[in-house]
Design a protein around this motif. Sequence first.
Motif, mmCIF file in Angstrom:
data_model
loop_
_atom_site.group_PDB
_atom_site.id
_atom_site.type_symbol
_atom_site.label_atom_id
_atom_site.label_comp_id
_atom_site.label_asym_id
_atom_site.label_seq_id
_atom_site.Cartn_x
_atom_site.Cartn_y
_atom_site.Cartn_z
ATOM 1 N N ALA A 180 -8.687 -0.534 15.392
ATOM 2 C CA ALA A 180 -8.530 -1.509 16.467
ATOM 3 C C ALA A 180 -9.149 -0.957 17.742
ATOM 4 N N GLY A 181 -9.933 -1.781 18.415
ATOM 5 C CA GLY A 181 -10.561 -1.378 19.665
ATOM 6 C C GLY A 181 -11.675 -2.330 20.040
ATOM 7 N N ASP A 182 -12.037 -2.339 21.324
ATOM 8 C CA ASP A 182 -13.126 -3.186 21.829
ATOM 9 C C ASP A 182 -12.900 -4.664 21.496
ATOM 10 N N GLY A 183 -11.634 -5.092 21.540
ATOM 11 C CA GLY A 183 -11.340 -6.497 21.350
ATOM 12 C C GLY A 183 -11.381 -6.989 19.921
ATOM 13 N N LYS A 184 -11.398 -6.080 18.956
ATOM 14 C CA LYS A 184 -11.427 -6.515 17.558
ATOM 15 C C LYS A 184 -10.670 -5.517 16.683
ATOM 16 N N TYR A 185 -10.415 -5.914 15.444
ATOM 17 C CA TYR A 185 -9.708 -5.037 14.514
ATOM 18 C C TYR A 185 -10.226 -5.266 13.094
ATOM 19 N N THR A 186 -10.005 -4.284 12.233
ATOM 20 C CA THR A 186 -10.240 -4.420 10.794
ATOM 21 C C THR A 186 -9.133 -3.666 10.054
ATOM 22 N N ILE A 187 -8.724 -4.209 8.929
ATOM 23 C CA ILE A 187 -7.750 -3.544 8.062
ATOM 24 C C ILE A 187 -8.247 -3.657 6.626
ATOM 25 N N LYS A 188 -8.236 -2.546 5.925
ATOM 26 C CA LYS A 188 -8.541 -2.534 4.497
ATOM 27 C C LYS A 188 -7.355 -1.904 3.787
ATOM 28 N N ALA A 189 -6.825 -2.588 2.787
ATOM 29 C CA ALA A 189 -5.661 -2.110 2.047
ATOM 30 C C ALA A 189 -5.992 -2.124 0.558
ATOM 31 N N GLU A 190 -5.958 -0.942 -0.041
ATOM 32 C CA GLU A 190 -6.385 -0.797 -1.431
ATOM 33 C C GLU A 190 -5.298 -0.079 -2.234
ATOM 34 N N SER A 191 -5.061 -0.525 -3.458
ATOM 35 C CA SER A 191 -4.085 0.103 -4.343
ATOM 36 C C SER A 191 -4.761 0.521 -5.641
ATOM 37 N N LYS A 192 -4.441 1.741 -6.089
ATOM 38 C CA LYS A 192 -5.050 2.278 -7.300
ATOM 39 C C LYS A 192 -3.980 2.905 -8.180
ATOM 40 N N VAL A 193 -4.184 2.798 -9.494
ATOM 41 C CA VAL A 193 -3.324 3.488 -10.453
ATOM 42 C C VAL A 193 -4.223 4.108 -11.520
ATOM 43 N N PRO A 194 -3.793 5.234 -12.099
ATOM 44 C CA PRO A 194 -4.589 5.867 -13.154
ATOM 45 C C PRO A 194 -4.837 4.890 -14.311
ATOM 46 N N VAL A 195 -5.945 5.039 -14.950
ATOM 47 C CA VAL A 195 -6.381 4.240 -16.104
ATOM 48 C C VAL A 195 -6.829 2.841 -15.668
ATOM 49 N N LEU A 196 -5.967 2.109 -14.960
ATOM 50 C CA LEU A 196 -6.320 0.746 -14.558
ATOM 51 C C LEU A 196 -7.307 0.723 -13.407
ATOM 52 N N GLY A 197 -7.306 1.757 -12.564
ATOM 53 C CA GLY A 197 -8.212 1.808 -11.421
ATOM 54 C C GLY A 197 -7.695 0.988 -10.256
ATOM 55 N N THR A 198 -8.600 0.324 -9.531
ATOM 56 C CA THR A 198 -8.225 -0.452 -8.352
ATOM 57 C C THR A 198 -7.542 -1.742 -8.769
ATOM 58 N N ILE A 199 -6.305 -1.909 -8.329
ATOM 59 C CA ILE A 199 -5.516 -3.099 -8.645
ATOM 60 C C ILE A 199 -5.720 -4.174 -7.580
ATOM 61 N N THR A 200 -5.661 -3.766 -6.313
ATOM 62 C CA THR A 200 -5.848 -4.701 -5.212
ATOM 63 C C THR A 200 -6.816 -4.112 -4.201
ATOM 64 N N ASP A 201 -7.549 -4.994 -3.552
ATOM 65 C CA ASP A 201 -8.467 -4.602 -2.483
ATOM 66 C C ASP A 201 -8.469 -5.742 -1.474
ATOM 67 N N ASP A 202 -7.633 -5.632 -0.455
ATOM 68 C CA ASP A 202 -7.437 -6.704 0.516
ATOM 69 C C ASP A 202 -7.977 -6.292 1.881
ATOM 70 N N ARG A 203 -8.497 -7.284 2.595
ATOM 71 C CA ARG A 203 -9.093 -7.001 3.915
ATOM 72 C C ARG A 203 -8.729 -8.092 4.900
ATOM 73 N N SER A 204 -8.528 -7.675 6.134
ATOM 74 C CA SER A 204 -8.311 -8.608 7.232
ATOM 75 C C SER A 204 -9.142 -8.141 8.412
ATOM 76 N N SER A 205 -9.803 -9.073 9.066
ATOM 77 C CA SER A 205 -10.606 -8.711 10.233
ATOM 78 C C SER A 205 -10.561 -9.850 11.238
ATOM 79 N N GLY A 206 -10.759 -9.489 12.506
ATOM 80 C CA GLY A 206 -10.729 -10.515 13.526
ATOM 81 C C GLY A 206 -10.747 -9.936 14.923
ATOM 82 N N ALA A 207 -10.216 -10.705 15.856
ATOM 83 C CA ALA A 207 -10.229 -10.328 17.270
ATOM 84 C C ALA A 207 -8.833 -9.910 17.711
ATOM 85 N N ILE A 208 -8.753 -9.444 18.937
ATOM 86 C CA ILE A 208 -7.480 -9.168 19.601
ATOM 87 C C ILE A 208 -7.397 -10.113 20.794
#
Length: 250
Positions: free
Chosen positions: A66-94
């Motif tokens: 977060a900074g300069d009037g904007k933000y980004t969030i990346k949220a990722e979940s991983k488990v062995p064998v299955l690999g990446t289960i979720t990959d969620d992102r949010s972006s925008g302004a402040i």
Amino acid sequence: MMHTRLQHAGLGLLLAGAIGAATAQDAPASAKRPFELPASADLHYELQARQRGFSLKGEAIVTWRAGDGKYTIKAESKVPVLGTITDDRSSGAIDAWGLAPVEFVEKRMRKDPTTATFDRDAKSLSFSESKQVYRLKGGEQDRVSITWQLAAVARAAGDKFKAGSKWPFFVAGRRDAESWVFEVVRREKVRTGLGEVDAVLVSRQPVADKKEQSLEIWLAPQHEWYPVKLRYQEGEKEQIEQTLSTVTKH
């Protein structure tokens, strides 16, 4: 299958399930509250899940900027064998309400990503997975941004963020949006990778038609009000929990 259930659970921030109707309507008005955004950071969590007697362990990684009037969030979940289960992102302004999402992208294993689009100029919220449209009034969040908006409001609220106080938000998911009300429950100690941490437990009140679903977030005042623990539960047989292991500020 365990991985199928986890896809729907939204492990990145432990937020669950798709929701309701398909008619155009206004988003409820949100109060303009003071807010103070936490410092940008990379947060690594230990992930534990349980469903019908089966358990699974992995990690969740949240990148918060977060900074300069904007933000980004990346949220990722991983488990062995299955690999990446979720990959969620949010972006925008402040803006005057705090975080103002422009785009929320939710990706589940073996599925195409879905998008919620907040058109701030046209004042509309729409979804790639449905025809639902909401007229925006300001202050609306998505399932990734909400935890950080809550933390920012808590940081600025001071003594007002006390046990019994309630904090409503309008939150967009995969197909539509709904009102979430968080209640401050109590202060308690939480064991984390940072050691034993003082935290404030905040619980989402039950949502209509989802009485068995619960969402709890522990925010740590001495650590920028970062979420140090999150728990999603549906009934007695399913639980997904994230506990902070490391945090690196930027």
